[in-house]
Design a protein around this motif. Structure first.
Motif, mmCIF file in Angstrom:
data_model
loop_
_atom_site.group_PDB
_atom_site.id
_atom_site.type_symbol
_atom_site.label_atom_id
_atom_site.label_comp_id
_atom_site.label_asym_id
_atom_site.label_seq_id
_atom_site.Cartn_x
_atom_site.Cartn_y
_atom_site.Cartn_z
ATOM 1 N N MET A 1 -22.213 -56.823 17.946
ATOM 2 C CA MET A 1 -22.113 -56.047 19.006
ATOM 3 C C MET A 1 -22.301 -56.740 20.344
ATOM 4 S SD MET A 1 -23.377 -52.250 19.452
ATOM 5 C CE MET A 1 -23.094 -51.728 17.998
ATOM 6 N N GLU A 2 -21.370 -56.352 21.094
ATOM 7 C CA GLU A 2 -21.489 -56.960 22.357
ATOM 8 C C GLU A 2 -22.628 -56.138 23.157
ATOM 9 O OE1 GLU A 2 -18.446 -55.827 26.211
ATOM 10 O OE2 GLU A 2 -17.632 -56.583 24.322
ATOM 11 N N LEU A 3 -23.264 -56.871 24.131
ATOM 12 C CA LEU A 3 -24.525 -56.404 24.688
ATOM 13 C C LEU A 3 -24.225 -55.324 25.794
ATOM 14 C CD1 LEU A 3 -27.596 -56.769 25.436
ATOM 15 C CD2 LEU A 3 -26.784 -57.953 27.048
ATOM 16 N N LEU A 5 -21.756 -52.752 25.178
ATOM 17 C CA LEU A 5 -21.642 -51.833 24.367
ATOM 18 C C LEU A 5 -22.973 -51.330 23.806
ATOM 19 C CD1 LEU A 5 -19.675 -49.940 22.996
ATOM 20 C CD2 LEU A 5 -19.134 -51.768 21.246
ATOM 21 N N ARG A 6 -23.777 -52.075 23.578
ATOM 22 C CA ARG A 6 -25.005 -51.775 22.957
ATOM 23 C C ARG A 6 -25.727 -50.964 24.096
ATOM 24 N NH1 ARG A 6 -28.740 -53.773 18.898
ATOM 25 N NH2 ARG A 6 -27.002 -55.593 18.506
ATOM 26 N N GLU A 7 -25.813 -51.372 25.229
ATOM 27 C CA GLU A 7 -26.440 -50.585 26.347
ATOM 28 C C GLU A 7 -25.856 -49.518 26.643
ATOM 29 O OE1 GLU A 7 -26.457 -53.458 29.574
ATOM 30 O OE2 GLU A 7 -28.240 -54.673 28.757
ATOM 31 N N GLU A 8 -24.510 -49.430 26.441
ATOM 32 C CA GLU A 8 -23.703 -48.128 26.837
ATOM 33 C C GLU A 8 -23.968 -47.026 25.719
ATOM 34 O OE1 GLU A 8 -19.395 -46.089 27.090
ATOM 35 O OE2 GLU A 8 -19.637 -48.176 27.145
ATOM 36 N N LEU A 9 -24.208 -47.455 24.582
ATOM 37 C CA LEU A 9 -24.641 -46.674 23.445
ATOM 38 C C LEU A 9 -26.023 -46.172 23.360
ATOM 39 C CD1 LEU A 9 -23.006 -48.365 20.463
ATOM 40 C CD2 LEU A 9 -22.039 -46.329 21.544
ATOM 41 N N GLU A 10 -26.960 -46.793 23.956
ATOM 42 C CA GLU A 10 -28.352 -46.754 23.877
ATOM 43 C C GLU A 10 -28.339 -45.591 25.154
ATOM 44 O OE1 GLU A 10 -30.456 -50.304 24.553
ATOM 45 O OE2 GLU A 10 -30.377 -50.824 22.357
ATOM 46 N N LYS A 11 -27.766 -45.840 26.041
ATOM 47 C CA LYS A 11 -27.786 -44.784 27.335
ATOM 48 C C LYS A 11 -27.233 -43.322 26.772
ATOM 49 C CE LYS A 11 -27.653 -47.939 31.140
ATOM 50 N NZ LYS A 11 -26.748 -48.432 32.311
#
Length: 72
Positions: A1-3, A5-11
């Motif tokens: 998973m691209e970084l 996208l991961r940050e967006e999902l965590e937010k």
């Protein structure tokens, strides 16, 4: 998973957790309010918190569906 996208999902996950806590607090406030002047405020707060929580879940669900369709 691209970084990104991961940050967006965590937010988004954090926003959902916060919205859920806000909704639960509004439910407690509504259940405890006895002052007639505060009943309208309690109802408004409860409805607003619920709508925010449901909206965030809808956004996540739609983004998940878009990602799924993109992968096909």
């Amino acid at each position: 998973m691209e970084l990104g996208l991961r940050e967006e999902l965590e937010k988004m996950a954090e926003a959902i957790r916060e919205a859920r806590e806000e909704w639960l607090a509004a439910q407690r406030f509504f259940a405890e309010v006895t002052e007639p002047d505060l009943v309208d405020q309690a109802i408004y707060r409860l409805e607003a918190a619920e709508r925010r929580y449901m909206y965030l879940w809808k956004v996540v669900r739609n983004r998940g569906q878009a990602l799924h369709n993109f992968d096909l």
